[in-house]
Design an enzyme around this catalytic site. Structure first.
Site: not given
Length: 302
Positions: A63, A67, A142, A205, A263
Site C-alpha cells: 500500500h 513507510d 487498512h 498493514d 513492523h
C-alpha cells in the site's frame, strides 16, 4: 546454488528508530528476488545486507503509506543506474497509480530499464505464473487500499530411488517413465510421491480479515506485521493493524511452520514482549521477532 531466504532490510512502522529502519524485505527464491515494501532508506539497507539491484526481479508494494513506499524512488533509480539486464515487474494497488508514477519519476535520471507495471485491483488473485512459483495477492483491511502477497511453489513429483531399484528402473528409463507416465507396466505412482511445494506469505498493514487467513493458510514462512502488543488491541483496530497475539493466532490456526513478526511501533522498547505474547497465543512453531538485516531461511521441506 539455490537459495531461499527472507532478507529483512527494515522493521519499523511509521517512525524509524536508532535500531530499526523503515520497512524493506527481500525474498530470495532460487535465482529470483522479490522486493517487498521498500520504505525510506531501503537502498542503503540493501548495501548493508549485500543485496544488489541486479538481485531484483519484482517489486511488490502492499500500500502507499510512506513507510512502505518512499524508498521506491531510490530503488528504481538504482535499477536504472546499474542497468539491470533482466525484466523488472512492479505490483502495487491500482488505486495508488498516481503515487507510483510520482515516486518512479520523482527526480530526473536516465531511464535505461523498462519496468513493467502490473497493478493489483479488486480482491487480488493470481498475479504471475512461472515454472518455479505462482504469485498471488489478497485484499486486506487498512484505511488505504492494501494487499498481501503469497508465493506458492507448484507441487512436484519426487522419484524414490529405493522403489526404482526394486523395479529395475535405472538410467534413461527413469526419464522415459517420467515423460510417459508408465513403463513396462510400472506407473509413476509405483515409484514416486508428490512433494508439496513451499509457500511464503507477506502480510503488512491490516486488521484481522479473510484475506489475512487466506494468505497465511499452510505457509512454511509467514512474514506478518505485529505493530502493537495485545494491551493496545483497540488502538490496533482503530488504525488498521494487528497485535502480536492476533498475528500468532492467525499463524497457529493456519498451520504456519515459521512465523516472522515485524513492523513494530516505536512505542515499544522490549522486542521479547512480542515473542512472549506470540507464545501465549498458542503458536508453537519456529518464531522470529525480526531485526534489521536478519536473514531467515525458508524452512526445509518436511
Amino acid at each position: 546454488m539455490s537459495v531461499r531466504e527472507f532478507v529483512v532490510l527494515g522493521t519499523a512502522s511509521q517512525v524509524p528508530t536508532r535500531h530499526r529502519n523503515h520497512n524493506g524485505y527481500l525474498l530470495r527464491w532460487d535465482g529470483e528476488g522479490l522486493l517487498f515494501d521498500p520504505g525510506e532508506g531501503t537502498q542503503r539497507q540493501m548495501l548493508r545486507a549485500s543485496v544488489a539491484a541486479h538481485d531484483l526481479n519484482r517489486i511488490c508494494v502492499t500500500h502507499f503509506h510512506g513507510d512502505h513506499s518512499l524508498g521506491l524512488a531510490g530503488v528504481i533509480q538504482r535499477i536504472n543506474l546499474d542497468r539491470v539486464p533482466h525484466p523488472v515487474t512492479a505490483h502495487y494497488p491500482a488505486s495508488g497509480q498516481r503515487f507510483f508514477e510520482r515516486l518512479r519519476y520523482a527526480t530526473a535520471y536516465r531511464e535505461t530499464v523498462g519496468i513493467t507495471e502490473e497493478p493489483v485491483s479488486g480482491e487480488g488473485g493470481v498475479l504471475a505464473e512461472t515454472p518455479d512459483y505462482r504469485l498471488e495477492a489478497r485484499r486486506l483491511s487498512h484505511p488505504v487500499e492494501s494487499y498481501g502477497y503469497r508465493l506458492v511453489e507448484p507441487d512436484r513429483r519426487r522419484m524414490l530411488p529405493g522403489l526404482l531399484a526394486e523395479r529395475g528402473i535405472a538410467g534413461p528409463d527413469v526419464g522415459r517413465l517420467q515423460k510417459q507416465g508408465e513403463l513396462r507396466g510400472i506407473t509413476l505412482d509405483d515409484v514416486s510421491e508428490m512433494r508439496r511445494g513451499q509457500r511464503v506469505a507477506f502480510v503488512m498493514d491490516t486488521r484481522l480479515c479473510e484475506g489475512v487467513s487466506a494468505l497465511a493458510d499452510g505457509c512454511d514462512l509467514l512474514v506478518i506485521e505485529s505493530t502493537f502488543l495485545d494491551e493496545d488491541e483497540q488502538l490496533a483496530s482503530e488504525h488498521g493493524h494487528l497485535t502480536a497475539g492476533q498475528a500468532a493466532r492467525v499463524a497457529r490456526d493456519a498451520g504456519v511452520r515459521h512465523l516472522v513478526l515485524t513492523h513494530f511501533s516505536q512505542r515499544y522498547t522490549d522486542p521479547d514482549a512480542f515473542a512472549r505474547q506470540a507464545r501465549a497465543a498458542g503458536f508453537t512453531g519456529e518464531l522470529t521477532v525480526a531485526r534489521d538485516l536478519d536473514r531467515v531461511p525458508v524452512p526445509k521441506r518436511v
